[in-house]
Design a protein around this motif. Sequence first.
Motif, short mmCIF file in Angstrom:
data_model
loop_
_atom_site.label_atom_id
_atom_site.label_comp_id
_atom_site.label_asym_id
_atom_site.label_seq_id
_atom_site.Cartn_x
_atom_site.Cartn_y
_atom_site.Cartn_z
N SER A 216 0.75 -5.46 11.22
CA SER A 216 1.94 -5.02 10.53
C SER A 216 1.60 -4.52 9.14
O SER A 216 0.64 -4.96 8.53
CB SER A 216 2.95 -6.18 10.43
OG SER A 216 2.38 -7.24 9.70
N ALA A 217 2.41 -3.60 8.67
CA ALA A 217 2.18 -3.03 7.35
C ALA A 217 2.27 -4.12 6.31
O ALA A 217 3.16 -4.96 6.34
CB ALA A 217 3.21 -1.95 7.06
N GLY A 218 1.34 -4.10 5.41
CA GLY A 218 1.36 -5.07 4.31
C GLY A 218 0.81 -6.41 4.71
O GLY A 218 0.92 -7.38 3.96
N GLY A 219 0.22 -6.54 5.92
CA GLY A 219 -0.34 -7.82 6.35
C GLY A 219 -1.46 -8.26 5.46
O GLY A 219 -2.26 -7.45 5.00
N PRO A 232 0.09 -2.60 -8.07
CA PRO A 232 0.19 -2.95 -9.50
C PRO A 232 1.60 -3.36 -9.90
O PRO A 232 2.58 -2.98 -9.27
CB PRO A 232 -0.24 -1.65 -10.19
CG PRO A 232 0.03 -0.58 -9.21
CD PRO A 232 -0.19 -1.18 -7.85
N ARG A 233 1.66 -4.15 -10.98
CA ARG A 233 2.97 -4.56 -11.50
C ARG A 233 3.70 -3.40 -12.17
O ARG A 233 4.92 -3.34 -12.17
CB ARG A 233 2.78 -5.70 -12.51
CG ARG A 233 2.44 -7.05 -11.87
CD ARG A 233 2.23 -8.11 -12.93
NE ARG A 233 0.98 -7.89 -13.66
CZ ARG A 233 0.63 -8.58 -14.73
NH1 ARG A 233 1.47 -9.47 -15.25
NH2 ARG A 233 -0.52 -8.36 -15.32
N LEU A 234 2.91 -2.49 -12.76
CA LEU A 234 3.49 -1.32 -13.42
C LEU A 234 3.00 -0.08 -12.67
O LEU A 234 1.79 0.10 -12.49
CB LEU A 234 3.04 -1.27 -14.88
CG LEU A 234 3.60 -0.12 -15.74
CD1 LEU A 234 5.11 -0.23 -15.86
CD2 LEU A 234 2.95 -0.15 -17.13
N ARG A 235 3.95 0.75 -12.23
CA ARG A 235 3.57 1.89 -11.40
C ARG A 235 4.39 3.12 -11.81
O ARG A 235 5.55 3.01 -12.17
CB ARG A 235 3.82 1.56 -9.93
CG ARG A 235 2.94 2.33 -8.96
CD ARG A 235 3.00 1.73 -7.57
NE ARG A 235 2.02 2.35 -6.69
CZ ARG A 235 1.89 2.05 -5.40
NH1 ARG A 235 2.68 1.12 -4.87
NH2 ARG A 235 0.99 2.66 -4.66
N PHE A 236 3.75 4.30 -11.72
CA PHE A 236 4.47 5.53 -12.01
C PHE A 236 5.53 5.76 -10.93
O PHE A 236 5.30 5.48 -9.75
CB PHE A 236 3.49 6.71 -12.07
CG PHE A 236 2.53 6.63 -13.23
CD1 PHE A 236 2.94 6.97 -14.51
CD2 PHE A 236 1.23 6.19 -13.05
CE1 PHE A 236 2.08 6.89 -15.60
CE2 PHE A 236 0.35 6.11 -14.13
CZ PHE A 236 0.78 6.46 -15.40
N GLU A 238 6.72 8.18 -9.20
CA GLU A 238 6.46 8.98 -8.01
C GLU A 238 5.57 8.29 -6.98
O GLU A 238 5.39 8.78 -5.85
CB GLU A 238 5.84 10.33 -8.40
CG GLU A 238 4.51 10.25 -9.11
CD GLU A 238 4.62 10.24 -10.62
OE1 GLU A 238 3.75 10.83 -11.28
OE2 GLU A 238 5.59 9.65 -11.15
N PHE A 239 4.99 7.12 -7.36
CA PHE A 239 4.12 6.40 -6.42
C PHE A 239 4.70 5.05 -5.99
O PHE A 239 4.04 4.31 -5.27
CB PHE A 239 2.74 6.19 -7.05
CG PHE A 239 2.04 7.46 -7.42
CD1 PHE A 239 1.50 8.28 -6.43
CD2 PHE A 239 1.93 7.86 -8.74
CE1 PHE A 239 0.86 9.46 -6.77
CE2 PHE A 239 1.30 9.04 -9.08
CZ PHE A 239 0.76 9.85 -8.10
N ARG A 240 5.92 4.74 -6.40
CA ARG A 240 6.48 3.42 -6.12
C ARG A 240 6.77 3.20 -4.64
O ARG A 240 6.85 2.06 -4.17
CB ARG A 240 7.73 3.20 -6.96
CG ARG A 240 7.42 2.98 -8.43
CD ARG A 240 8.65 2.91 -9.30
NE ARG A 240 8.29 2.78 -10.71
CZ ARG A 240 9.15 2.94 -11.70
NH1 ARG A 240 10.43 3.23 -11.45
NH2 ARG A 240 8.74 2.81 -12.95
N ASP A 241 6.97 4.28 -3.85
CA ASP A 241 7.24 4.12 -2.43
C ASP A 241 6.04 4.51 -1.57
O ASP A 241 6.18 4.80 -0.38
CB ASP A 241 8.45 4.98 -2.03
CG ASP A 241 8.23 6.46 -2.31
OD1 ASP A 241 7.22 6.78 -3.00
OD2 ASP A 241 9.04 7.28 -1.85
N LYS A 242 4.85 4.50 -2.18
CA LYS A 242 3.65 4.91 -1.45
C LYS A 242 2.91 3.75 -0.81
O LYS A 242 1.80 3.92 -0.28
CB LYS A 242 2.68 5.65 -2.39
CG LYS A 242 3.26 6.94 -3.01
CD LYS A 242 3.62 7.96 -1.95
CE LYS A 242 4.14 9.24 -2.59
NZ LYS A 242 4.54 10.26 -1.57
#
Length: 297
Positions: A216-219, A232-236, A238-242
């Motif tokens: 499963s994804a994220g396993g 990361p805790r801090l993300r740009f 445009e990459f938060r749903d990647k």
Amino acid sequence: MKKKSKRTLKPKLRFPEFTEEWRHTTIGEMFNTDDKPVKATCFENDKILTVRLHVNGVVRNERTSALTGGSNYFKRRAGQFIFSKIDLLNGAFGIVPEEFDGFYSSSDVPAFSFGTEHSPTFFLNWLSAKYQRLDIERTGTSATLKRVSPEKFWGIPILLPSPPEQQKIAECLSSLDGLIGAEGRKLAALRDHKRGLMQQLFPGTPTSLGTPTSSSAGGERAGEDAGAPSQPRLRFPEFRDKGEWQTIILGDIVSISKGKGVAKSDVVTDGTTPCIRYAELYTIYGEVITHVRSRTD
């Protein structure tokens, strides 16, 4: 035949209100040689001074656990010039700051009071610019611990301007030191800010690669630090749903090779092979090496 021009004893850059020539004298004139040091009958180990190399100032000596007795130690006063007999030519000198008034140093780290008519800051800047080219002999029986005596030091030639010009030069250079210090504090704050950002921009480091425990994804991966997030805790934005970052082996994406030691004597100016010596990683290069300085055959 053209006559040789007389060498003028004046600096190339000068404040307009000063016109007279600088005069030949020796370093000893800067100091009150009648001001004798007070020998310590006892002292506290946390009040011992030492001098850093390369004009990095006077500091408290933290390595004093083995010191005993006080027969070779002397009390120093704020504003005195202090230097290491062993490492003067490596820039081990400075002026005792106010916070170290009443501290002590050994006879190998002597201190001298300036004459009231001379500028300590002028002299410190002059010596900072000249110490690597001083024509002075160190004496002693040991090749590694030869010393510069105070008498030899006092005899070094110096060109001196009038006391008012000394003070003017000192004030000018001190103002630049103030600016450099302010910029240095800004740079330190930016570095701290960068370190904080890096902690938030990079996820925790897995302890091992392992294999996924599920498809499963994220396993989670076996062997991964349970407390290390995979994004990361801090993300740009445009990459938060990647999705999460991928864990890989470093050897899969880089080529790692081990070189061989290169002695200093093997480095030549016109060598055919670029080389990076271990010590240069700390003294010459930064985080990224774009140009290799040394070469060898």
